[in-house]
Write an enzyme that holds these catalytic residues in place. Structure first.
Site, PDB file in Angstrom:
ATOM      1  N   SER A  53      -1.826 -34.745  -9.053  1.00 11.30           N
ATOM      2  CA  SER A  53      -3.064 -35.573  -9.029  1.00 11.30           C
ATOM      3  C   SER A  53      -2.735 -36.816  -9.546  1.00 11.30           C
ATOM      4  CB  SER A  53      -3.753 -34.339 -10.155  1.00 11.30           C
ATOM      5  OG  SER A  53      -3.194 -34.389 -11.583  1.00 11.30           O
ATOM      6  N   ASP A  72       0.055 -36.429 -21.578  1.00  8.99           N
ATOM      7  CA  ASP A  72       1.077 -35.235 -21.052  1.00  8.99           C
ATOM      8  C   ASP A  72       1.764 -35.420 -22.213  1.00  8.99           C
ATOM      9  OD1 ASP A  72       2.642 -33.352 -20.110  1.00  8.99           O
ATOM     10  OD2 ASP A  72       1.054 -32.606 -18.355  1.00  8.99           O
ATOM     11  N   ASP A 142      -6.550 -31.348 -16.587  1.00  9.29           N
ATOM     12  CA  ASP A 142      -6.074 -29.872 -16.041  1.00  9.29           C
ATOM     13  C   ASP A 142      -4.897 -29.691 -17.264  1.00  9.29           C
ATOM     14  OD1 ASP A 142      -5.395 -28.257 -14.062  1.00  9.29           O
ATOM     15  OD2 ASP A 142      -4.410 -29.781 -12.930  1.00  9.29           O
ATOM     16  N   HIS A 145      -3.977 -23.921 -20.628  1.00 11.28           N
ATOM     17  CA  HIS A 145      -5.156 -23.221 -19.790  1.00 11.28           C
ATOM     18  C   HIS A 145      -5.447 -21.618 -20.807  1.00 11.28           C
ATOM     19  CE1 HIS A 145      -5.278 -25.604 -16.543  1.00 11.28           C
ATOM     20  NE2 HIS A 145      -5.006 -24.543 -15.555  1.00 11.28           N
ATOM     21  N   HIS A 170      -9.885 -28.958 -14.146  1.00 14.18           N
ATOM     22  CA  HIS A 170      -9.389 -28.272 -12.597  1.00 14.18           C
ATOM     23  C   HIS A 170      -9.577 -26.462 -13.010  1.00 14.18           C
ATOM     24  CE1 HIS A 170      -5.788 -27.478 -10.144  1.00 14.18           C
ATOM     25  NE2 HIS A 170      -6.884 -27.605  -9.417  1.00 14.18           N
ATOM     26  N   ASP A 171      -9.048 -25.722 -12.408  1.00 14.10           N
ATOM     27  CA  ASP A 171      -8.484 -24.101 -11.927  1.00 14.10           C
ATOM     28  C   ASP A 171     -10.041 -23.882 -12.513  1.00 14.10           C
ATOM     29  OD1 ASP A 171      -5.895 -24.291 -11.213  1.00 14.10           O
ATOM     30  OD2 ASP A 171      -4.996 -25.507 -13.194  1.00 14.10           O
TER      31      ASP A 171
HETATM   32 MG    MG Z   1      -4.571 -27.306 -12.704  1.00 14.36          MG
END
Ligand code: MG
Length: 211
Positions: A53, A72, A142, A145, A170-171
């Site tokens: 991404s 990250d 993103d 989660h 996202h998601d």
């Molecule tokens: Mg994702």
């Protein structure tokens, strides 16, 4: 418009070949959103993994004259740990006894020709958030989660989006049978806050414009 005319062709080729979990239509949408908002301030991506991404966002950011910061810790999210569904043994650093996607993203960004406009920040989302006080052109969430990780990302970053800037998440899975509910939970919180205009959703990618 064909995807090749829409995005730098070298970067597109690298994005397509990169490991990761992003659909091309979502990637091109991210590219376009970054391109239109990069002049408002730096673009930040939370959760970059191997850089798939990041290349779409980074190419758009560069086309819009801005800079991308990829946040990250590169130790993998909950689902990428050994024994979990999305674990990739090629990314396991046996000396560290931990996941390491940093080398991979560095290669990806170089191959895409984006080193000059992409900053790799190896950090947790919340430590990075405490360093950033400028208004951001776009924030793309993103990262982890779990409910806690998604909530932290929303609370620490959404308020930094500039007026007119973009918050992308996202998601999003409206049907709980299709995927985890943490990302859509923070998306709904953002909508309920009244601070954003809802833009078109692309597959599982939500986009909101800060009023
Ligand atoms: Mg994702």
């Amino acid at each position: 418009m064909s995807s090749v005319n829409r995005m730098d062709s070298r970067a597109l080729e690298v994005a397509r070949a990169c490991k990761g979990f992003l659909d091309e239509e979502e990637g091109l949408r991210l590219h376009d959103l970054a391109k239109e908002s990069a002049s408002l301030g730096p673009v930040v991506e939370i959760g970059s993994y191997c850089g798939k991404s990041s290349v779409y966002v980074g190419a758009g950011t560069r086309a819009g004259g801005g800079q991308l910061v990829c946040v990250d810790h590169h130790r993998g999210n909950e689902e990428q740990q050994p024994g979990e569904a999305y674990h990739d043994p090629d990314l396991f650093d046996s000396e560290a006894g931990a996941m390491d996607s940093l080398r991979e993203i560095r290669r990806t960004i170089r191959a895409a020709g984006l080193e000059d406009t992409t900053l790799l920040l190896v950090s947790s989302s919340s430590a990075a958030a405490s360093l950033v006080s400028v208004p951001l052109g776009m924030v793309f969430i993103d990262g982890g989660h779990s409910f806690q990780a998604a909530q932290t990302d929303y609370e620490r970053w959404a308020g930094k989006v500039a007026h007119g800037g973009i918050l992308a998440i996202h998601d999003l899975f409206p049907n709980p049978d299709e995927g985890g509910q943490a990302p859509i939970t923070i998306y709904r919180q953002a909508v309920a806050s009244g601070l954003y205009e809802e833009l078109q959703t692309t597959k599982t990618l939500g986009a909101l414009r800060r009023r």
